[in-house]
Design a protein around this motif. Structure first.
Motif, PDB file in Angstrom:
ATOM      1  N   VAL A   1       0.830  -1.198   0.000  1.00  0.00           N
ATOM      2  CA  VAL A   1       0.000   0.000   0.000  1.00  0.00           C
ATOM      3  C   VAL A   1       0.869   1.253   0.000  1.00  0.00           C
ATOM      4  CG1 VAL A   1      -1.860   1.182   1.200  1.00  0.00           C
ATOM      5  CG2 VAL A   1      -1.752  -1.291   1.248  1.00  0.00           C
TER       6      VAL A   1
ATOM      7  N   HIS B   1      -8.604  15.815  -9.011  1.00  0.00           N
ATOM      8  CA  HIS B   1      -8.800  14.716  -8.077  1.00  0.00           C
ATOM      9  C   HIS B   1      -7.587  14.619  -7.176  1.00  0.00           C
ATOM     10  CE1 HIS B   1     -11.414  11.372  -7.163  1.00  0.00           C
ATOM     11  NE2 HIS B   1     -10.327  10.738  -6.786  1.00  0.00           N
TER      12      HIS B   1
ATOM     13  N   TRP C   1      -8.990  11.132  -2.310  1.00  0.00           N
ATOM     14  CA  TRP C   1     -10.416  10.818  -2.341  1.00  0.00           C
ATOM     15  C   TRP C   1     -11.272  12.014  -2.771  1.00  0.00           C
ATOM     16  CZ3 TRP C   1      -7.331  11.060   2.007  1.00  0.00           C
ATOM     17  CH2 TRP C   1      -7.524  12.169   2.813  1.00  0.00           C
TER      18      TRP C   1
ATOM     19  N   HIS D   1     -12.795  15.098  -4.837  1.00  0.00           N
ATOM     20  CA  HIS D   1     -12.976  15.596  -6.195  1.00  0.00           C
ATOM     21  C   HIS D   1     -13.321  17.077  -6.117  1.00  0.00           C
ATOM     22  CE1 HIS D   1     -13.867  15.502 -10.443  1.00  0.00           C
ATOM     23  NE2 HIS D   1     -14.903  16.262 -10.172  1.00  0.00           N
TER      24      HIS D   1
ATOM     25  N   MET E   1      -0.129   6.979   7.402  1.00  0.00           N
ATOM     26  CA  MET E   1       0.257   7.749   6.225  1.00  0.00           C
ATOM     27  C   MET E   1      -0.939   8.008   5.303  1.00  0.00           C
ATOM     28  SD  MET E   1       3.867   6.067   5.286  1.00  0.00           S
ATOM     29  CE  MET E   1       5.033   5.631   6.563  1.00  0.00           C
ATOM     30  N   PHE E   2      -2.042   7.299   5.545  1.00  0.00           N
ATOM     31  CA  PHE E   2      -3.218   7.480   4.702  1.00  0.00           C
ATOM     32  C   PHE E   2      -4.320   8.251   5.413  1.00  0.00           C
ATOM     33  CE2 PHE E   2      -1.156   4.326   2.254  1.00  0.00           C
ATOM     34  CZ  PHE E   2      -1.669   4.437   0.979  1.00  0.00           C
TER      35      PHE E   2
ATOM     36  N   SER F   1     -10.843   9.573   4.169  1.00  0.00           N
ATOM     37  CA  SER F   1      -9.521   8.973   3.975  1.00  0.00           C
ATOM     38  C   SER F   1      -9.567   7.477   4.260  1.00  0.00           C
ATOM     39  CB  SER F   1      -8.468   9.677   4.833  1.00  0.00           C
ATOM     40  OG  SER F   1      -8.799   9.614   6.198  1.00  0.00           O
TER      41      SER F   1
ATOM     42  N   HIS G   1     -10.897   5.898   1.323  1.00  0.00           N
ATOM     43  CA  HIS G   1      -9.859   5.814   0.299  1.00  0.00           C
ATOM     44  C   HIS G   1      -8.963   4.596   0.532  1.00  0.00           C
ATOM     45  CE1 HIS G   1      -6.955   7.201  -2.640  1.00  0.00           C
ATOM     46  NE2 HIS G   1      -6.003   7.031  -1.752  1.00  0.00           N
TER      47      HIS G   1
ATOM     48  N   GLN H   1     -10.203   2.409  -2.418  1.00  0.00           N
ATOM     49  CA  GLN H   1      -9.494   2.888  -3.598  1.00  0.00           C
ATOM     50  C   GLN H   1      -8.030   2.481  -3.650  1.00  0.00           C
ATOM     51  OE1 GLN H   1     -10.586   7.065  -3.274  1.00  0.00           O
ATOM     52  NE2 GLN H   1     -12.287   6.754  -4.678  1.00  0.00           N
ATOM     53  N   ALA H   2      -7.365   2.495  -2.498  1.00  0.00           N
ATOM     54  CA  ALA H   2      -5.956   2.097  -2.514  1.00  0.00           C
ATOM     55  C   ALA H   2      -5.868   0.587  -2.684  1.00  0.00           C
ATOM     56  CB  ALA H   2      -5.282   2.523  -1.214  1.00  0.00           C
ATOM     57  N   PRO H   3      -5.153   0.109  -3.724  1.00  0.00           N
ATOM     58  CA  PRO H   3      -5.077  -1.342  -3.932  1.00  0.00           C
ATOM     59  C   PRO H   3      -4.448  -2.023  -2.719  1.00  0.00           C
ATOM     60  CG  PRO H   3      -4.188  -0.143  -5.811  1.00  0.00           C
ATOM     61  CD  PRO H   3      -4.414   0.865  -4.735  1.00  0.00           C
ATOM     62  N   GLY H   4      -5.128  -3.031  -2.201  1.00  0.00           N
ATOM     63  CA  GLY H   4      -4.604  -3.759  -1.044  1.00  0.00           C
ATOM     64  C   GLY H   4      -4.833  -3.047   0.269  1.00  0.00           C
ATOM     65  N   GLY H   5      -5.416  -1.849   0.212  1.00  0.00           N
ATOM     66  CA  GLY H   5      -5.627  -1.090   1.443  1.00  0.00           C
ATOM     67  C   GLY H   5      -6.572  -1.788   2.407  1.00  0.00           C
TER      68      GLY H   5
ATOM     69  N   ILE I   1      -6.863  -4.898   2.877  1.00  0.00           N
ATOM     70  CA  ILE I   1      -6.167  -5.971   3.595  1.00  0.00           C
ATOM     71  C   ILE I   1      -5.385  -5.378   4.756  1.00  0.00           C
ATOM     72  CG2 ILE I   1      -4.459  -7.816   3.393  1.00  0.00           C
ATOM     73  CD1 ILE I   1      -5.138  -8.041   0.475  1.00  0.00           C
ATOM     74  N   LEU I   2      -4.711  -4.273   4.482  1.00  0.00           N
ATOM     75  CA  LEU I   2      -3.917  -3.614   5.517  1.00  0.00           C
ATOM     76  C   LEU I   2      -4.803  -3.208   6.689  1.00  0.00           C
ATOM     77  CD1 LEU I   2      -1.099  -2.409   6.202  1.00  0.00           C
ATOM     78  CD2 LEU I   2      -1.939  -0.278   5.261  1.00  0.00           C
TER      79      LEU I   2
ATOM     80  N   SER J   1     -19.644   9.585  -8.481  1.00  0.00           N
ATOM     81  CA  SER J   1     -19.380  11.021  -8.576  1.00  0.00           C
ATOM     82  C   SER J   1     -17.928  11.290  -8.919  1.00  0.00           C
ATOM     83  CB  SER J   1     -19.706  11.710  -7.248  1.00  0.00           C
ATOM     84  OG  SER J   1     -20.990  11.358  -6.813  1.00  0.00           O
ATOM     85  N   GLY J   2     -17.133  10.243  -9.083  1.00  0.00           N
ATOM     86  CA  GLY J   2     -15.720  10.427  -9.396  1.00  0.00           C
ATOM     87  C   GLY J   2     -14.925  10.939  -8.222  1.00  0.00           C
ATOM     88  N   GLY J   3     -15.461  10.805  -7.018  1.00  0.00           N
ATOM     89  CA  GLY J   3     -14.750  11.264  -5.831  1.00  0.00           C
ATOM     90  C   GLY J   3     -15.718  11.870  -4.842  1.00  0.00           C
ATOM     91  N   ILE J   4     -15.173  12.376  -3.753  1.00  0.00           N
ATOM     92  CA  ILE J   4     -16.000  12.960  -2.698  1.00  0.00           C
ATOM     93  C   ILE J   4     -15.831  14.469  -2.745  1.00  0.00           C
ATOM     94  CG2 ILE J   4     -16.277  13.092  -0.193  1.00  0.00           C
ATOM     95  CD1 ILE J   4     -15.194  10.167  -0.152  1.00  0.00           C
TER      96      ILE J   4
END
Lengths: 194, 675
Positions: free
Chosen positions: A48, A87, A90, A92, B56-57, B68, B71, B75-79, B81-82, B442-445
């Motif tokens: 990540v 973007h 998260w 937009h 960090m996120f 966040s 996200h 959205q974050a790949p593997g997030g 799981i973490l 909406s392509g995001g928040i």
């Protein structure tokens, strides 16, 4: 460190560590298992963490900057803020400033070739350059790089490895559009950041 | 290489340290029962590694915390799981703590000279729970928000300093940015630092006194490395496996809808290991009249005293008598109390056990017989042969765990059998999914946060407005819009309003007088001095007598009338039947079925107006003022003019809903929302 409370048990004394096969296998198993259980959380975290390395965005975004009539032919380059939808992780943003450019109408006509646009970021290390009208030059206040009106390096002592980064200009229905993008700093080649 | 290591050793003495660390003597050899401390250390290390990357996120503010975490999660790949590992390891850690405590007390490792280390352990337990409590709020979702509110409101009950304490922790008088920044600083800074300090002290004292070896020794002595370490590593692997199973089974950790102070969340519950305290609060009336107030006793004094009692366990355990008879008696009293509790006190909480008393009694009786069975088999029943102090301590611990398990079980049982809880949980899940879906499409928040997405969403707000303002009379699919019951429905069911099916049933003699349509309205049950609505007579008498041609005309009329609503769900059908729809002006007028003898359509007729029937604008106007001359006029039943309106006496009435709210409920009724 001494162990005052350690029971001194003579009958259960430890034999000298056995250098036999079993001992080696045990140690090997410890190392393998210990590595495995550490690797899982570390791998999940690192995957990540280094995500940004693999994230590519499209290089340029086409933005309307000004109307053709708003720029006097042959005038000084003008600074414009570049705002577009953006973007960020998260969020937009419907309209957000993403940088600034200098737009210069050097020709008399209204074709794209009559305009030139530069990214206002200095190719050296990304400070914002300013335009100094009396000297007809772009100047970076951070490390004193100087650029001519056409964007080329004008002072051989400039630390910048290349001239200002020109951007693609289009004229559509009386408006000037620029394809805005950023470039990697401090290398002689102009390489777009994706 | 050797020279380099020698150089290093000469300056650091690391070899001595490694030797000390690895070659700790374990009398009686390595055993599986010693692994718990190591598994906890492993769990902490995993929490630190995953926690730092999550850090960090994470963005602690009321507009970015949920966002966040969303996200990380979506959205974050593997997030996921973490975050899942961090969440589930925290759960497993609590279990490991209990097992560690159990092992320490049973093996007698809490007594002199190890009292201080026992206290270190108890403080570590408290710190870990504080970590859980602070971590629970950080996603700023409904679950964490409402559960944490309960916890910080309890804090206010501390005598003298309660209010100041609460304000300090919350960072103000109410939850906001500073609650998150403070909880985050506690969760990722203060508490971990304390945790590290205490763990170092804990391990130092443990090493100083050596392991409390289980008697009798089974094997010859061994060293920590590699004998015990191998067992520890296997145990850690098992812990990790359990965590990973949960991570992949539950697909990470839950993230419910974003926190909303205005949106009641009746399923607010703390994490499962605090449920026993949550449940205990329900019994606070037993302390009514006690000095300081019942709440103080239930939330602070009794739990605090129980914790304090555990702290003096080392002194209880110091009683040196060895009287098997008394110990046996203690065990019996304990078992009897437990049996009494299980059969008499608990029974009412578990109605599904009714009629199964025989089974319950059998199990309890069987448990009570176990010691005799052991005796008959000449097995040692270890607890009886301990010192009185040891036996008492163990029973105190068992009693504590028993209370913990029982209260937790009752709490979960209550929730499982509570339909309101089930509805709230279902709603929370639906909201969470909806928010995530809206963020995706909406392509995001938006910068103002994810709540803004829900605030403008008819699918989310429509049913809520319906429930508060419409469901005292209307139903929607037989319920109040949010899955609850409507006590006394007095008006039509509005699910599919103005659709072909709805109109077909409404205009049928079999249905119009049912509760689903007008059965409970003043049109069927007229008020004093009024007659049954002409519409009802029309449907019941005339339509019932329709011939084949008229029946076909009615069907076509319904298609035409319904098409005016322009319902999304019928768009394809309306397009297909365009030819039928075109006949509407003829069918509705005096040449057709003569609706305009009463109804207004275009320029003909009086009221209610059927022009644009069921369309967004028609519904907006109707909801704003059903008593308007264009609609029911003086024949309006009890429906309020939600948008204000002239009123019968000419005085303007205040609006009950804003135009935006009416729009949201109308859009929801019409099935107009973003997909």
């Amino acid at each position: 460190m001494d162990h005052p409370a350690e029971p001194k048990s003579a009958t259960h004394a430890v034999d000298s560590p056995e250098p036999d096969r079993r001992d080696f296998l045990q140690k090997a198993a410890c190392v393998v298992l210990g590595g495995a259980i550490t690797a899982v959380p570390v791998a999940a975290s690192v995957r990540v963490l280094i995500n940004p390395v693999f994230q590519k965005t499209s290089a340029g975004v086409s933005v309307r900057i000004a109307s053709v009539d708003g720029l006097a032919p042959g005038g000084d380059p003008q600074l414009f803020k570049v705002a577009t939808d953006r973007h960020d992780a998260w969020t937009h943003y419907a309209s957000r400033e993403i940088g600034s450019i200098f737009l210069h109408r050097h020709g008399q006509g209204t074709a794209a070739s009559d305009f030139v646009a530069f990214n206002a970021a200095c190719p050296h290390l990304g400070c914002a350059v300013e335009y100094q009208g009396e000297q007809q030059r772009f100047f970076c206040p951070c490390h004193n790089s100087a650029f001519a009106k056409n964007g080329t390096l004008s002072d051989p002592k400039s630390p910048s490895p290349r001239g200002l980064d020109a951007l693609k200009v289009e004229v559509r229905d009386g408006d000037v559009w620029v394809e805005f993008m950023n470039f990697r700093a401090n290398i002689p080649e102009k390489v777009a950041i994706v | 290489m050797k020279a380099l290591l020698n150089w290093l050793d000469h300056r650091t003495g690391y070899r001595q340290m490694v030797r000390e660390g690895l070659y700790e003597r374990i009398p009686g050899g390595s055993r599986w029962r010693y692994v718990w401390g190591s598994t906890l250390t492993f769990a902490i290390v995993v929490q630190f590694i995953t926690g730092i990357v999550l850090w960090m996120f994470y963005s602690p503010s009321a507009q970015t915390a949920w966002e966040s975490v969303f996200h990380i999660q979506e959205q974050a790949p593997g997030g996921w799981i973490l975050r899942g590992i961090h969440h589930w390891m925290a759960q497993v850690m609590t279990v490991l703590l209990l097992l560690h405590l159990l092992q320490v007390v049973i093996d007698g490792a809490y007594r002199a000279p190890r009292e201080i280390n026992f206290w270190f352990g108890m403080f570590l337990l408290g710190l870990t729970l504080a970590m859980s409590l602070t971590g629970y709020l950080l996603p700023w979702d409904q679950k964490g928000y409402w559960a944490s509110k309960v916890a910080t409101n309890l804090m206010a009950g501390v005598p003298f300093i309660g209010d100041a304490l609460q304000r300090t922790v919350v960072g103000g008088s109410d939850y906001g940015h500073h609650t998150l920044t403070r909880f985050f600083a506690l969760h990722a800074g203060v508490l971990p630092a304390l945790l590290i300090g205490l763990i170092i002290g804990h391990i130092y004292l443990f090493r100083r006194h050596g392991i409390t070896a289980k008697q009798p020794y089974k094997k010859r002595d061994a060293y920590f490395w590699p004998d015990q370490i191998l067992k520890d590593a296997v145990a850690c692997l098992a812990v990790l496996a359990v965590v990973l199973v949960f991570v992949f089974w539950k697909r990470g950790a839950e993230l419910t809808a974003p926190a909303n102070p205005g949106e009641q969340y009746s399923a607010a519950r703390p994490d499962w290991y605090f449920m026993f305290l949550f449940q205990f609060l329900k019994y606070q009336t037993m302390f009514d009249g006690w000095p300081g107030g019942a709440a103080l006793w239930a939330s602070i004094i009794v739990p605090g005293a129980a914790f304090g009692f555990f702290m003096i366990l080392p002194f209880i355990g110091a009683m040196k008598w060895k009287v098997p008879a008394i110990n046996y008696l203690l065990c019996c009293v304990f078992k009897a109390a437990a049996a009494y509790f299980l059969t008499v006190v608990l029974r009412p909480h578990f109605p599904q056990l009714a009629g199964k008393e025989a089974i319950v009694a059998g199990v309890v009786f069987g448990l009570a017989l176990l010691p005799m069975l052991f005796g008959a088999l000449k097995w040692r029943l270890p607890i009886i042969h301990r010192t009185l102090g040891d036996c008492s301590s163990i029973l105190v611990l068992y009693a504590g765990i028993f209370a913990f398990v029982v209260l937790t079980a009752i709490a979960f049982q209550h929730d499982a059998s509570d339909p309101h809880y089930a509805i709230a949980v279902k709603q929370a899940h639906a909201d969470a999914e909806r928010t995530k879906h809206l963020a995706k499409i909406s392509g995001g928040i938006p910068p103002e946060g994810a709540l803004a997405l829900l605030r403008d969403d008819p699918k989310t707000q429509g049913p809520r407005i319906f429930k508060s303002h419409c469901a005292s009379c209307h139903t929607h699919g037989g319920q109040d819009g949010m899955g609850g019951l409507v006590e006394k429905p007095a008006a039509a069911d509005l699910q599919g309003f103005a659709s072909r099916q709805w109109l077909t049933e409404f205009l049928s003699p079999d249905h119009i007088k049912t509760a689903k349509y007008w059965g409970n309205t003043a049109f069927v049950k007229p008020k004093e001095g009024q007659k049954e609505s002409k519409m009802v007579a029309q449907v019941v008498n005339d339509i019932a007598g329709y011939g084949d041609q008229e029946k076909k005309d009615l069907a076509d009329l319904i298609i035409g009338l319904s098409s005016q609503a322009k319902l999304k769900s019928q768009a394809k059908d309306d397009e297909k039947d365009a030819a039928v729809v075109a006949k509407l002006p003829d069918l509705i007028g005096s040449d057709g079925l003569s609706c305009t003898d009463c109804h207004k359509f275009g320029d003909d007729g009086k009221r209610p107006d059927l022009t644009g029937y069921g369309s967004r604008q028609w519904l907006l106007d109707f909801v704003k003022d059903p008593a308007h001359e264009r609609f029911y006029g003086d024949r309006n039943d009890r429906m309020p003019s939600y948008g204000g309106g002239a009123g019968a006496d000419g005085k303007a009435k205040p609006a009950k809903l804003t135009d935006k709210e009416i729009g949201l409920v109308v859009d929801w009724l019409r099935g107009e929302w973003r997909e």
